[in-house]
Design an enzyme around this catalytic site. Structure first.
Site, PDB file in Angstrom:
ATOM      1  N   GLU A  75     -35.553   7.793  13.479  1.00 51.91           N
ATOM      2  CA  GLU A  75     -35.724   9.253  14.119  1.00 51.91           C
ATOM      3  C   GLU A  75     -36.186   9.904  12.997  1.00 51.91           C
ATOM      4  O   GLU A  75     -36.675  10.829  12.894  1.00 51.91           O
ATOM      5  CB  GLU A  75     -34.606   9.875  14.797  1.00 51.91           C
ATOM      6  CG  GLU A  75     -33.292   9.767  13.926  1.00 51.91           C
ATOM      7  CD  GLU A  75     -32.069  10.367  14.660  1.00 51.91           C
ATOM      8  OE1 GLU A  75     -32.232  10.555  15.776  1.00 51.91           O
ATOM      9  OE2 GLU A  75     -30.839  10.039  14.014  1.00 51.91           O
ATOM     10  N   GLY A 117     -17.836  12.022   9.276  1.00 48.30           N
ATOM     11  CA  GLY A 117     -18.757  11.872   8.263  1.00 48.30           C
ATOM     12  C   GLY A 117     -18.819  12.936   7.122  1.00 48.30           C
ATOM     13  O   GLY A 117     -18.005  13.507   6.753  1.00 48.30           O
ATOM     14  N   ILE A 131     -22.352   5.757  12.201  1.00 49.43           N
ATOM     15  CA  ILE A 131     -23.153   4.641  12.480  1.00 49.43           C
ATOM     16  C   ILE A 131     -24.314   4.735  11.568  1.00 49.43           C
ATOM     17  O   ILE A 131     -24.820   3.657  11.331  1.00 49.43           O
ATOM     18  CB  ILE A 131     -23.581   4.635  13.763  1.00 49.43           C
ATOM     19  CG1 ILE A 131     -24.720   5.707  14.209  1.00 49.43           C
ATOM     20  CG2 ILE A 131     -22.609   4.363  14.993  1.00 49.43           C
ATOM     21  CD1 ILE A 131     -25.605   5.743  15.260  1.00 49.43           C
ATOM     22  N   ASP A 132     -24.576   5.749  11.062  1.00 52.85           N
ATOM     23  CA  ASP A 132     -25.763   5.775   9.898  1.00 52.85           C
ATOM     24  C   ASP A 132     -25.546   5.152   8.681  1.00 52.85           C
ATOM     25  O   ASP A 132     -26.516   4.952   7.870  1.00 52.85           O
ATOM     26  CB  ASP A 132     -26.071   7.245   9.604  1.00 52.85           C
ATOM     27  CG  ASP A 132     -26.554   8.124  11.043  1.00 52.85           C
ATOM     28  OD1 ASP A 132     -27.115   7.213  11.824  1.00 52.85           O
ATOM     29  OD2 ASP A 132     -26.502   9.328  11.117  1.00 52.85           O
TER      30      ASP A 132
HETATM   31  O1  F6P Z   1     -24.789  11.430  12.526  1.00 56.80           O
HETATM   32  C1  F6P Z   1     -24.966  10.355  13.661  1.00 56.80           C
HETATM   33  C2  F6P Z   1     -25.945  10.713  14.533  1.00 56.80           C
HETATM   34  O2  F6P Z   1     -26.110   9.703  15.670  1.00 56.80           O
HETATM   35  C3  F6P Z   1     -27.454  10.828  13.825  1.00 56.80           C
HETATM   36  O3  F6P Z   1     -28.030   9.641  13.573  1.00 56.80           O
HETATM   37  C4  F6P Z   1     -27.998  11.665  15.099  1.00 56.80           C
HETATM   38  O4  F6P Z   1     -29.302  12.214  14.720  1.00 56.80           O
HETATM   39  C5  F6P Z   1     -27.081  12.575  15.661  1.00 56.80           C
HETATM   40  O5  F6P Z   1     -25.896  11.900  15.204  1.00 56.80           O
HETATM   41  C6  F6P Z   1     -27.131  12.939  17.180  1.00 56.80           C
HETATM   42  O6  F6P Z   1     -26.319  13.843  17.117  1.00 56.80           O
HETATM   43  P1  F6P Z   1     -25.679  14.613  18.757  1.00 56.80           P
HETATM   44  O7  F6P Z   1     -24.827  13.762  19.356  1.00 56.80           O
HETATM   45  O8  F6P Z   1     -25.668  15.840  18.379  1.00 56.80           O
HETATM   46  O9  F6P Z   1     -27.046  14.163  19.479  1.00 56.80           O
END
Ligand code: F6P
Length: 384
Positions: free
Chosen positions: A242, A122, A146-147
């Protein structure tokens, strides 16, 4: 086609949070490179961490057979590692100590005779790759998240699978909300970009959709839900990203990952919204946090195809002489942009996005008080 003489061997790595379709890209990269161009491929484990630690292994086309449908990444990934700011330990006060290990990465790439790197990641991974580019490595990026918030491409693979998962969850919440006359709040991923919440919210007919891009007014949300509970169907679904926040308020931080280059992890806004709705509307609420389920599992066919296109295009871009490019899709056409164009930026949902207009027209609330009640007071019964 035979490989240009300067490209004989390439490396591939997956960086950042995992997402459905990573294996499909790896497979497309490895097979296109080996079968079409006769170049060798080395897999780097756990993103840039594997490059720093020299965990590099050859990948054959047999190694990637059968991985198309698998979630996750056979190479492993890491969303805490940036060669420019590599966490090497903590000081006496417990503060993280970082060191620039870019030279080490370049050394390892040279040792393995890698003429280019395919980096699947990303915006953070592309930004991390920029230090390698500055040292002369040729990096071809493939947009993953996914974002769906990567600048320069209209879509990243993994997004549609996450939307599918989120939509299924919201659909399931509908029936239980209806049975118990409750307000069900579902918190979905999306830190600064609300693409998953918007798309899954509309797909499942959520009543309230709260996005990071549109700060919400709790009173407006409560007013809307109150009408739906007392004059409408008597249940409601709230899809909240979130990263959504109240007007004038801050995002809710769940934890800090101090050894990460991007340390903030969000979470908790769903429960806050549910608590406020329960209090203001005097109704029963429940909260579901879908979390990492959105990142897991087998990619849906659309993502397998998108990932295959991207992997194939990454190799074609390289073989056509591309240097430091990221493959993209725009208006359904595959192309490429400068790798650093996307680095460290985010593509947010515009507040006049056509899907927002359509949802508003159907009476969906975005928590900003825009649509009004769709449940007028019942007309008095006609007495004849
Ligand atoms: O960047 C993708 C993402 O899924 C975000 O939407 C989310 O806040 C983050 O990764 C969570 O990351 P981790 O795997 O460190 O909990």
């Amino acid at each position: 086609m035979t490989a240009p003489t300067h490209i004989r061997r390439i490396g591939v790595l997956t960086g950042g949070g995992d997402c459905p379709g990573l294996n499909a890209v790896i497979r497309a990269v490895v097979k296109t490179a080996i079968l079409q161009h006769g170049i060798e491929v080395a897999g780097i484990e756990d993103g840039f961490q594997g490059l720093i630690e020299d965990r590099v292994r050859p990948l054959s086309s047999t190694d990637v057979s059968g991985i198309l449908v698998r979630g996750g990444t056979v190479l492993g990934s890491n969303n805490r590692c940036n060669p420019r700011r590599h966490h090497v330990g903590d000081d006496q006060d417990g503060n993280p100590v970082h060191r620039d290990v870019t030279d080490r990465c370049v050394e390892v790439a040279k040792r393995h005779r890698l003429d280019a790197l395919i980096v699947i990641g990303g915006d953070g991974t592309m930004a991390a790759a920029s230090s390698l580019v500055e040292k002369g490595l040729n990096v071809i990026g493939v947009p993953k998240t996914i974002d769906n918030d990567i600048v320069g491409t209209e879509i990243s693979f993994g997004f549609l699978t996450a939307v599918n998962t989120a939509t299924e969850a919201l659909d399931k919440l509908h029936s239980t909300a209806d049975s118990h006359h409750r307000v069900m709040v579902c918190e979905l991923m999306g830190r600064n970009a609300g693409w998953i919440t918007l798309t899954a919210g509309v797909a499942s007919g959520a009543d309230v959709i709260l996005l990071p891009e549109i700060p919400f007014d709790m009173e407006a949300v409560a007013k809307y839900i109150d009408e739906r509970m007392h004059k409408g169907p008597g249940f409601a679904i709230v899809a909240v990203a979130e990263g959504a926040r109240m007007r004038g308020g801050e995002q809710v931080v769940a934890r800090m990952v101090h050894n990460s280059a991007d340390p903030v992890r969000l979470g908790g806004i769903g429960q806050r919204v549910a608590d406020s709705v329960a209090k203001l509307c005097r109704v029963e609420t429940r909260t579901t946090v879908l979390g990492h389920i959105q990142r897991g599992g087998t990619p849906i066919p659309a993502d397998r195809i998108l990932a295959t296109h991207f992997g194939y295009h990454a190799i074609q871009t390289l073989m056509n002489g591309g240097r430091n490019r990221m493959v993209v899709r725009q208006n359904n056409i595959f192309g490429d942009v400068d790798l650093l164009f996307a680095a460290g930026k985010q593509r947010l949902v515009p507040d006049d996005h056509p899907l927002i207009s359509a949802a508003r027209a159907l009476g969906t609330s975005f928590g900003d008080g825009v649509p009004h009640s769709h449940y007028p007071d019942p007309k008095p019964a006609v007495v004849v």
